[in-house]
Design an enzyme around this catalytic site. Structure first.
Site, mmCIF file in Angstrom:
data_model
loop_
_atom_site.group_PDB
_atom_site.id
_atom_site.type_symbol
_atom_site.label_atom_id
_atom_site.label_comp_id
_atom_site.label_asym_id
_atom_site.label_seq_id
_atom_site.Cartn_x
_atom_site.Cartn_y
_atom_site.Cartn_z
ATOM 1 N N SER A 170 0.863 -1.219 -0.223
ATOM 2 C CA SER A 170 0.052 0.069 0.082
ATOM 3 C C SER A 170 0.739 1.014 0.068
ATOM 4 C CB SER A 170 -0.891 0.013 1.345
ATOM 5 O OG SER A 170 -1.430 -1.238 1.382
ATOM 6 N N SER A 172 4.576 0.778 -0.036
ATOM 7 C CA SER A 172 6.258 0.544 0.176
ATOM 8 C C SER A 172 6.399 -0.108 -1.325
ATOM 9 C CB SER A 172 6.048 -0.499 1.075
ATOM 10 O OG SER A 172 5.152 -1.588 1.128
ATOM 11 N N TYR A 227 15.914 -12.005 1.867
ATOM 12 C CA TYR A 227 15.355 -12.209 0.455
ATOM 13 C C TYR A 227 14.845 -13.371 0.474
ATOM 14 C CZ TYR A 227 15.188 -13.128 -4.517
ATOM 15 O OH TYR A 227 14.814 -13.378 -5.928
ATOM 16 N N ALA A 228 13.161 -13.444 0.353
ATOM 17 C CA ALA A 228 12.608 -14.813 0.411
ATOM 18 C C ALA A 228 12.564 -15.016 -1.166
ATOM 19 C CB ALA A 228 11.002 -14.535 0.512
ATOM 20 N N ASP A 235 -2.536 -10.764 10.770
ATOM 21 C CA ASP A 235 -2.865 -10.764 9.261
ATOM 22 C C ASP A 235 -2.074 -11.940 8.600
ATOM 23 O OD1 ASP A 235 -2.370 -8.344 6.436
ATOM 24 O OD2 ASP A 235 -4.163 -9.791 6.942
ATOM 25 N N GLU A 249 -0.369 -14.849 1.415
ATOM 26 C CA GLU A 249 0.324 -13.701 0.851
ATOM 27 C C GLU A 249 1.540 -13.467 1.820
ATOM 28 O OE1 GLU A 249 -2.948 -13.704 0.916
ATOM 29 O OE2 GLU A 249 -3.833 -12.229 -0.281
ATOM 30 N N ASP A 271 5.261 -9.314 6.986
ATOM 31 C CA ASP A 271 4.417 -8.312 7.174
ATOM 32 C C ASP A 271 3.741 -8.121 8.617
ATOM 33 O OD1 ASP A 271 1.234 -7.523 5.149
ATOM 34 O OD2 ASP A 271 2.396 -6.295 6.296
HETATM 35 N N1 LIG Z 1 11.418 -10.316 2.173
HETATM 36 C C1 LIG Z 1 10.702 -10.554 0.782
HETATM 37 N N2 LIG Z 1 11.355 -11.337 -0.039
HETATM 38 C C2 LIG Z 1 10.744 -11.245 -1.064
HETATM 39 N N3 LIG Z 1 9.626 -10.736 -1.602
HETATM 40 C C3 LIG Z 1 9.085 -9.803 -0.846
HETATM 41 C C4 LIG Z 1 9.821 -9.879 0.710
HETATM 42 N N4 LIG Z 1 8.929 -8.927 1.241
HETATM 43 C C5 LIG Z 1 7.847 -8.421 0.535
HETATM 44 N N5 LIG Z 1 8.006 -9.087 -0.846
HETATM 45 C C6 LIG Z 1 7.286 -9.160 -1.691
HETATM 46 O O1 LIG Z 1 6.637 -7.505 -1.994
HETATM 47 C C7 LIG Z 1 5.378 -7.416 -2.143
HETATM 48 C C8 LIG Z 1 5.091 -6.181 -1.218
HETATM 49 O O2 LIG Z 1 5.313 -6.297 0.118
HETATM 50 P P1 LIG Z 1 5.105 -5.297 1.429
HETATM 51 O O3 LIG Z 1 5.340 -5.926 2.598
HETATM 52 O O4 LIG Z 1 5.818 -3.949 0.953
HETATM 53 O O5 LIG Z 1 3.675 -4.811 1.137
HETATM 54 P P2 LIG Z 1 2.207 -5.785 1.681
HETATM 55 O O6 LIG Z 1 2.530 -6.105 3.145
HETATM 56 O O7 LIG Z 1 2.405 -6.892 0.712
HETATM 57 O O8 LIG Z 1 1.187 -4.837 1.296
HETATM 58 P P3 LIG Z 1 0.562 -3.900 2.456
HETATM 59 O O9 LIG Z 1 1.209 -3.052 2.995
HETATM 60 O O10 LIG Z 1 -0.713 -3.275 1.630
HETATM 61 O O11 LIG Z 1 0.023 -4.916 3.546
HETATM 62 C C9 LIG Z 1 4.791 -8.614 -1.285
HETATM 63 O O12 LIG Z 1 3.641 -9.057 -1.739
HETATM 64 C C10 LIG Z 1 5.793 -9.721 -1.658
HETATM 65 O O13 LIG Z 1 5.491 -10.420 -2.584
#
Ligand SMILES: Nc1ncnc2c1ncn2[C@@H]1O[C@H](COP(=O)(O)OP(=O)(O)OP(=O)(O)O)[C@@H](O)[C@H]1O
Ligand SMILES: O=C(O)[C@@H]1CCC(=O)N(CCc2ccc(Cl)cc2)[C@H]1c1ccccc1Cl
Length: 317
Positions: free
Chosen positions: A38, A40, A109-110, A153, A157, A171
């Site tokens: 949202s 980031s 990094y996932a 949450d 995802e 998250d």
């Molecule tokens: N550590 C990570 N490694 C790999 N991909 C990631 C990682 N963290 C986040 N992502 C990818 O980036 C996307 C955005 O993640 P981010 O945490 O910024 O927002 P979000 O939590 O998905 O959305 P919101 O903030 O609306 O809850 C995720 O949907 C995920 O697919």
């Protein structure tokens, strides 16, 4: 004392340079966008000194302030700090830094992305995969709840996979750090400023939110056990248990426990889902357990599992 011993003493006193050095964006080569949230953007980035890969979550300060999400950001950081690096089932926060416009979180990094993507790709998981990943989530929740943190949450995802196909839960912006009585009332007195919501809104994601979070705005560790039941259902069937064309219709189904099992749903998984998707939080399997979720560990679904060594993950199929 010989020079060698003096060096040994000094090396024990000063933290390794790599860990202690302050970071900035110029320490990384930013690569592709891994995803957007949202407020980031997450980038794949390589540390120019070590060549190690990280996921760097970049947040725009002006957007956070405009959306009144400062508390949400500070909470995610605080939870990640509390989790540290002791449990392998969570994304780790290595460093944070900022510049005038942005905040930066340097995260694990996932490499193999989201659980949701894997469920959608296969249609649904074999019972071996569903069992294995439910067990990893149980171990993760034991650690998280043992630290007095409720995720709030949990959903496919927010369950990511590392390069060896183990889970990495992420998250924590909606997470709550529980008070000592182990529950947390989200009423106006206790809501953080940034979380202040209208009475009828909720924290989390519609399809996975627990009944108590909808009806009383309260959450506890049992709220994550409800979400675990929803995720197990989705891994086995490929569908979410509570579906509807609007959040209101989904909420109604959750509060009325209105869901069904498709033909061929694994009977042992069904029995565990039925014991987690219970309206009364304290009646959910494991809700009254202490330190480990013994009641869940002893469930039939896990009868052949060694909880002290789950072994390598089965190939997702
Ligand atoms: N550590 C990570 N490694 C790999 N991909 C990631 C990682 N963290 C986040 N992502 C990818 O980036 C996307 C955005 O993640 P981010 O945490 O910024 O927002 P979000 O939590 O998905 O959305 P919101 O903030 O609306 O809850 C995720 O949907 C995920 O697919
Ligand atoms: O908690 C911390 O580690 C520091 C403390 C010092 C500091 O200024 N920040 C940034 C605080 C902040 C949060 C939100 C906005 Cl929109 C702006 C600043 C915090 C911070 C720095 C970098 C990345 C994240 C965070 Cl929360």
């Amino acid at each position: 004392m010989s020079m060698r011993n003096v060096n040994q003493v000094i090396s024990k006193m000063t933290p390794p340079v790599e860990e202690a050095r302050r970071r900035s964006a110029s320490d990384y080569r930013f690569g592709k966008v891994l995803g957007e949230g949202s407020f980031s953007t997450v980038y794949l980035a390589k540390d120019i000194h070590t060549s190690k890969e990280y996921a760097i979550k970049v947040l725009e300060k002006a957007h956070i302030i405009r959306e009144k999400k400062t508390e949400y950001v500070m909470r995610e950081k605080e939870v990640l700090r509390i989790l540290g690096s002791s449990c392998p089932y969570f994304v780790r926060l290595y460093w944070t830094f900022q510049d005038p416009e942005h905040l930066y979180f340097v995260l694990t990094y996932a490499k193999n992305g989201e659980l949701l993507k894997q469920i959608d790709k296969c249609g649904c998981f074999t019972i071996d995969c569903a069992r294995y990943y439910t067990a990893e989530m149980v171990l993760a929740l034991e650690y998280l709840h043992g630290k007095g943190i409720v995720h709030r949450d949990l959903k496919p995802e927010n369950v990511l996979f590392d390069d060896n196909w183990h889970i990495l839960i992420t998250d924590f912006g909606s997470a709550k750090i529980l008070k000592t009585d182990n529950t947390e009332k989200c009423d106006n007195d206790t809501l953080d400023k940034g979380d202040r919501k209208r009475r009828n809104s909720f924290v989390g994601t519609a399809q996975f939110v627990s009944p108590e979070m909808l009806s009383e705005s309260s959450s506890s560790h049992a709220s994550d056990l409800w979400a675990l039941g929803c995720i197990l259902y989705q891994m086995v069937s490929g569908m979410m248990p509570f579906r509807g064309r609007s959040e209101f219709l989904i909420f109604q189904k959750i509060l009325n426990l209105e869901y069904e099992y498709p033909e061929g749903f694994d009977p042992q998984a069904k029995d565990l889902v039925q014991k987690l998707l219970v309206i009364a939080p304290n009646e959910r399997l494991g809700a009254m357990d202490q330190t480990t979720y013994t009641s869940i560990r002893q469930h039939e679904l896990f009868k052949d599992l060694n909880w002290d060594d789950l072994g390598p993950p089965p190939k997702i199929s």
